[in-house]
Motif scaffolding. Structure first.
Motif, mmCIF file in Angstrom:
data_model
loop_
_atom_site.group_PDB
_atom_site.id
_atom_site.type_symbol
_atom_site.label_atom_id
_atom_site.label_comp_id
_atom_site.label_asym_id
_atom_site.label_seq_id
_atom_site.Cartn_x
_atom_site.Cartn_y
_atom_site.Cartn_z
ATOM 1 N N ALA A 172 0.825 -1.206 0.000
ATOM 2 C CA ALA A 172 0.000 0.000 0.000
ATOM 3 C C ALA A 172 0.865 1.265 0.000
ATOM 4 N N LEU A 173 2.030 1.128 0.652
ATOM 5 C CA LEU A 173 2.902 2.299 0.754
ATOM 6 C C LEU A 173 3.854 2.430 -0.419
ATOM 7 N N SER A 174 3.881 1.447 -1.268
ATOM 8 C CA SER A 174 4.928 1.386 -2.295
ATOM 9 C C SER A 174 4.931 2.619 -3.194
ATOM 10 N N LYS A 175 3.758 3.209 -3.385
ATOM 11 C CA LYS A 175 3.735 4.361 -4.287
ATOM 12 C C LYS A 175 4.210 5.653 -3.602
ATOM 13 N N SER A 176 4.284 5.645 -2.288
ATOM 14 C CA SER A 176 4.746 6.861 -1.592
ATOM 15 C C SER A 176 6.216 6.704 -1.202
ATOM 16 N N THR A 177 6.809 7.715 -0.637
ATOM 17 C CA THR A 177 8.227 7.655 -0.251
ATOM 18 C C THR A 177 8.381 7.297 1.209
ATOM 19 N N ASN A 178 7.258 6.935 1.851
ATOM 20 C CA ASN A 178 7.314 6.673 3.280
ATOM 21 C C ASN A 178 7.963 5.322 3.581
ATOM 22 N N ALA A 179 8.728 5.280 4.691
ATOM 23 C CA ALA A 179 9.423 4.051 5.075
ATOM 24 C C ALA A 179 8.620 3.313 6.132
ATOM 25 N N LEU A 180 8.702 1.997 6.118
ATOM 26 C CA LEU A 180 7.938 1.198 7.082
ATOM 27 C C LEU A 180 8.873 0.527 8.072
ATOM 28 N N LEU A 181 8.574 0.697 9.366
ATOM 29 C CA LEU A 181 9.327 0.017 10.417
ATOM 30 C C LEU A 181 8.375 -0.935 11.104
ATOM 31 N N THR A 182 8.915 -1.970 11.694
ATOM 32 C CA THR A 182 8.039 -2.819 12.518
ATOM 33 C C THR A 182 8.679 -3.017 13.867
ATOM 34 N N SER A 183 7.821 -3.135 14.876
ATOM 35 C CA SER A 183 8.318 -3.425 16.224
ATOM 36 C C SER A 183 7.167 -3.941 17.064
ATOM 37 N N THR A 184 7.498 -4.804 18.005
ATOM 38 C CA THR A 184 6.476 -5.228 18.955
ATOM 39 C C THR A 184 6.952 -4.954 20.367
ATOM 40 N N ASP A 185 8.115 -4.325 20.487
ATOM 41 C CA ASP A 185 8.643 -3.998 21.816
ATOM 42 C C ASP A 185 8.011 -2.706 22.311
ATOM 43 N N GLU A 186 7.227 -2.843 23.385
ATOM 44 C CA GLU A 186 6.438 -1.737 23.883
ATOM 45 C C GLU A 186 7.284 -0.474 24.161
ATOM 46 N N GLN A 187 8.419 -0.693 24.858
ATOM 47 C CA GLN A 187 9.233 0.461 25.256
ATOM 48 C C GLN A 187 9.778 1.210 24.048
ATOM 49 N N SER A 188 10.286 0.433 23.056
ATOM 50 C CA SER A 188 10.859 1.125 21.901
ATOM 51 C C SER A 188 9.782 1.833 21.093
ATOM 52 N N ILE A 189 8.558 1.228 21.105
ATOM 53 C CA ILE A 189 7.451 1.900 20.406
ATOM 54 C C ILE A 189 7.182 3.257 21.063
ATOM 55 N N ILE A 190 7.090 3.209 22.399
ATOM 56 C CA ILE A 190 6.834 4.467 23.126
ATOM 57 C C ILE A 190 7.949 5.488 22.845
ATOM 58 N N ASN A 191 9.181 5.003 22.818
ATOM 59 C CA ASN A 191 10.310 5.896 22.516
ATOM 60 C C ASN A 191 10.165 6.567 21.159
ATOM 61 N N TYR A 192 9.837 5.731 20.174
ATOM 62 C CA TYR A 192 9.639 6.276 18.820
ATOM 63 C C TYR A 192 8.660 7.424 18.835
ATOM 64 N N VAL A 193 7.537 7.187 19.527
ATOM 65 C CA VAL A 193 6.476 8.206 19.513
ATOM 66 C C VAL A 193 6.918 9.466 20.270
ATOM 67 N N GLU A 194 7.451 9.228 21.476
ATOM 68 C CA GLU A 194 7.809 10.393 22.302
ATOM 69 C C GLU A 194 8.826 11.296 21.621
ATOM 70 N N LYS A 195 9.786 10.679 20.939
ATOM 71 C CA LYS A 195 10.824 11.479 20.288
ATOM 72 C C LYS A 195 10.393 12.003 18.920
ATOM 73 N N GLY A 196 9.164 11.648 18.562
ATOM 74 C CA GLY A 196 8.645 12.134 17.279
ATOM 75 C C GLY A 196 9.401 11.568 16.098
ATOM 76 N N GLN A 197 9.955 10.337 16.284
ATOM 77 C CA GLN A 197 10.748 9.767 15.181
ATOM 78 C C GLN A 197 9.878 9.119 14.125
ATOM 79 N N VAL A 198 8.632 8.893 14.470
ATOM 80 C CA VAL A 198 7.723 8.335 13.461
ATOM 81 C C VAL A 198 6.555 9.279 13.270
ATOM 82 N N GLY A 199 5.987 9.219 12.091
ATOM 83 C CA GLY A 199 4.881 10.119 11.795
ATOM 84 C C GLY A 199 3.542 9.430 12.038
ATOM 85 N N MET A 200 3.565 8.100 12.102
ATOM 86 C CA MET A 200 2.297 7.389 12.175
ATOM 87 C C MET A 200 2.521 5.981 12.730
ATOM 88 N N ILE A 201 1.509 5.459 13.466
ATOM 89 C CA ILE A 201 1.596 4.099 13.979
ATOM 90 C C ILE A 201 0.401 3.298 13.437
#
Lengths: 700, 124
Positions: free
Chosen positions: A20-49
């Protein structure tokens, strides 16, 4: 480009979303580690979850709850993938947007794009918002700073206000201000968070010089700065640490402080973070704002210096005059005495020829003392130090005196001298002796410049303001007119004065080039003195003349009421009080019996507070025949005391004028006296008592 | 009245003293001269002149002070004093009068004027 975080380990889902994302320039990350997910969000390193309802580890609902506030703060959208008929309303509440299974790639792509666009818009908006707030703050600082700047004329203070403003609005690590006092007196004011290493200090100096040079074309540099002439003034906040040369790599802003060609100095600020466009604007505004007050300050300084110089000159002038009066008069007296002794024949027989030359010497000594007296008179009236004795009297009296003085002189020259007196002439306040001086000058001039068989008419008359030809009044600034005047005119049938010379006759040392005048041997000071004397009477003097037809000199003296006279005297006293260090103020106040005189109480009370400030102040306050006499002597009264009295009396006069009906106390007599220095308090008191009594007797 | 009247002249200007002395002696007075205030005051007490001509600005003791000291002393208060000064300020005249000065003459003066005043006081 945004990063999208998928909370899932499911490869199939990952593939679908990647697609679905292939046509855009957005990169996809995956994680199931709760703490690192929270870190990503808090630091604003991701635009969307993206979360999947079916993910069990971690628990999606709990994760979403934990992420909620951080996601809002960092503006991260949560997209939930849910089952067609899910009843997990709570999850739907936390998600900003959701898609149902089975996943439709196109719908998912548009959802992701939409959310990201929204995020971008919100991000921009909030950034603008914070910039706006910052700009507002800077504006506020600018406003405050400019208000403070406008209120000061002190160079050092102005610089401090500016640095303060800079610190508040730009938060610098280090600021340098180069201030030019004069060519060899240059300050480099460094305000810094941390200490300055010696080599940094040296390079800051060099840098300031280079910046200064860079401001001008090579040829137009006003003067070269020598590094040794720069005095460094350091204000360090935390001396524990020290900046070294590395601070020069910080972002910096630089501006000259100047108005047109006039150059006052430079400012440079350093900061670790980069400066924005707004910061630059703010900085430049501040630099500009300080220029004008700095120029004012330097102008003010100049004026102050000039003023001090002028005061010194004025003092030198008075000193010079007293030297002239004493040192020149004494030897003149000795010469005169010696000549008189020789001429009297008591020192031996005098031959005719010796007698002739002795007489010549005596004549010139007399002339010289006349010139000295003229000079003294002129400087005295000009400095307001001439003591006039104004008395209510008839102007015909000095005219009568003139008749006796000049009758024979005129007869000798075969000139007809006519006196036309108005016997109903109004009484005026005049200093008889001074008016005689003026008249004598005018009449002797008239006789000098009138040929044999000529005619001179001296006339006195009552006139009104409208009768004065105001075009004739030359060199009178802001004339004040009174309704009624007495006029004295001296009209001759002499050689006359050319129009262009008529303007000059009252100017000092502007003797008109005229051989006859030379013969007549005047000092050229007679008319300027006459003008000053008449103006001291609040009158005017002018000339009307036609070449070869004759000249008329006229002067007018106002007919004053008692109140006018009081106000004029008072003005003069106050003006004098401002220039003198010794002051005695007399007030004679009529006070209704049995009423506590608040005014006198006021003065006494306030005076006492002044007495504490100036030593030697004394007051006499005594009663005689129902009248209160108050004399305040103020040796070395300060300017404050003098202005206080001025205000006090002013307010008193005003209030007594307005409140006609209410109780009021008239000041019957007031004067301020300025005796010489070197008299002790007792002397001053004696003089004041004596004078007060004399004046009271003379006036009532 | 057969006595020769004594006049004391106190002025730091020697030339002025000299001319005054010449004219007064020509009038038949006996003249004593002092060139500073202190000497003048001592001489006045010693000689007790019939009249004093006193300058204001002088070294050591000024004319006012001499006048005050003499006029407040019953022994000397009757000595007429003619004050001579180059200053013509009214304040000075007032102080002069307060300190008991009998006459006040401003420099430059006419010798005849001084002689007349002296005669006026000594012929009383």
């Amino acid at each position: 480009m945004s990063k999208i975080l998928l909370v899932s380990n499911d490869e199939t889902k990952k593939n679908i979303i990647s697609k679905a994302l292939s046509k855009s320039t957005n990169a996809l990350l995956t994680s199931t580690d709760e703490q690192s997910i929270i870190n990503y969000v808090e630091k604003g390193q991701v635009g969307m979850i993206i979360v999947d309802e079916d993910t069990k580890d971690p628990d999606i609902l709990i994760l979403c709850k934990k992420l909620h506030s951080a996601a809002i703060k960092a503006n991260v959208a949560i997209l939930a993938v849910v089952n067609q008929n899910t009843d997990n309303t709570e999850l739907l509440k936390f998600a900003n947007v959701y898609v149902t299974k089975p996943i439709n790639e196109k719908i998912l792509a548009s959802c992701i794009n939409g959310s990201l666009k929204l995020k971008k818009a919100i991000d921009t908006l909030s950034m603008n918002n914070s910039e706006l707030a910052k700009s507002l703050y800077q504006l506020d600082v600018l406003y405050n700073t400019s208000t403070q700047l406008a209120g000061s004329l002190d160079k050092q203070k102005l610089i401090n206000i500016m640095i303060d403003g800079l610190e508040k609005s730009l938060s610098f690590s280090l600021s340098c201000v180069l201030v030019f006092n004069d060519e060899h007196n240059i300050d480099l004011i460094i305000n810094s968070l941390y200490g300055i290493s010696p080599r940094l200090e040296h390079s800051l100096k060099l840098r300031a010089i280079l910046s200064y040079r860079a401001l001008f074309d090579k040829k137009r540099i006003p003067y070269d700065i020598n590094i040794n002439d720069i005095k460094v003034i350091k204000n360090i906040k935390h001396p524990i640490e020290e900046y070294d040369l590395n601070i020069l790599k910080f972002d910096n802003l630089f501006a000259p402080i100047n108005i047109g060609e006039k150059f006052f100095g430079l400012i440079e600020v350093f900061r670790e973070n980069d400066y924005t466009q707004e910061d630059t604007t703010c900085f430049q505004t501040l630099a500009r704002q300080v220029s004008l007050p700095l120029e004012n300050a330097s102008l003010y300084e100049e004026i102050k210096n000039t003023n001090t110089k002028l005061e010194k000159l004025e003092r030198l002038k008075s000193e010079f005059i007293s030297i002239v009066s004493h040192e020149l008069r004494t030897p003149l007296t000795a010469i005169k005495n010696s000549l008189e002794i020789c001429l009297s024949g008591k020192a031996g027989e005098v031959s005719a020829i010796t007698d002739k030359f002795l007489n010549m010497a005596k004549r010139n000594v007399t002339r010289l003392s006349g010139i000295i007296n003229d000079l003294l008179d002129l400087s005295k009236v000009e400095a307001g130090k001439m003591d006039f004795k104004f008395e209510k009297s008839n102007i015909n009296t000095p005219v009568e005196f003139m008749k006796n003085t000049f009758e024979n002189v005129a007869k000798d020259k075969k000139i007809e001298l006519i006196f036309e007196k108005d016997d109903d002439i109004a009484q005026t306040y005049i200093d008889n002796q001074r008016i005689e001086q003026v008249m004598s000058n005018l009449i002797s001039n008239a006789i000098k410049f009138t040929n044999e068989n000529g005619k001179i008419i001296v006339k006195t008359e009552n006139i009104q303001e409208n009768d004065i030809n105001k075009n004739c009044l030359i060199g009178v600034e802001n004339p004040i007119f009174y309704p009624n005047y007495v006029k004295v005119s001296v009209q001759d049938s002499g050689i006359g004065i050319a129009l262009e010379d008529q303007r000059k006759v009252f100017d000092q040392f502007q003797q008109i080039e005229n051989s006859l005048n030379r013969q007549a041997g005047g000092t050229g000071l007679g008319l300027p003195i006459a003008k000053q004397l008449i103006e001291a009477h609040k009158g005017f003097i002018w000339v009307e003349s036609e070449l070869n037809r004759g000249t008329t000199f006229s002067f007018v003296i106002p007919v004053l009421s008692e109140k006018d006279k009081f106000l004029i005297d008072f003005d003069k006293d106050i003006a004098k009080a401002k220039t003198c260090s010794h002051t005695i103020l007399f007030l004679l106040i009529e006070e209704p019996q049995n009423v506590k005189d608040s005014f006198i109480e006021d003065i006494k009370r306030d005076k006492i507070s002044i007495i504490r400030k100036t030593s030697n102040t004394k007051e006499i306050f005594y009663e005689e025949e129902g009248k209160n006499y108050l004399a305040i002597t103020m040796p070395e009264a300060d300017k404050f005391a003098q202005s206080f009295i001025e205000k006090k009396i002013e307010s008193f006069l005003c209030s007594s004028e307005e409140k006609q009906d209410s109780k009021k106390y008239d000041i019957l007599y007031s004067t301020v006296l300025f005796p010489d220095k070197g008299k002790d308090a007792q002397d001053l008191m004696d003089i004041s008592k004596e004078l007060l009594k004399h004046k009271v007797e003379a006036n009532f | 009245m057969s006595d020769i009247k004594k006049v004391l002249i106190v002025d730091d200007e020697q030339d002025i003293v000299e001319t005054l002395k010449f004219m007064l002696e020509a009038q038949g007075y006996e003249c004593f001269c002092a060139y500073d205030g202190e000497t003048g005051l001592n001489m006045a007490k010693e000689i007790i002149p019939d009249l004093m001509i006193l300058d204001v600005m002088m070294p050591k003791i000024n004319g006012y002070k001499i006048s005050r000291l003499l006029k407040y002393d019953t022994k000397y208060k009757d000595i007429p004093i003619i004050m001579v000064t180059a200053r013509s300020q009214d304040d000075d005249k007032i102080i002069g009068q307060e300190t008991g000065v009998n006459e006040y003459i401003t420099k430059p003066f006419e010798l005849d004027e001084v002689i007349e005043k002296v005669k006026e006081y000594l012929n009383k």
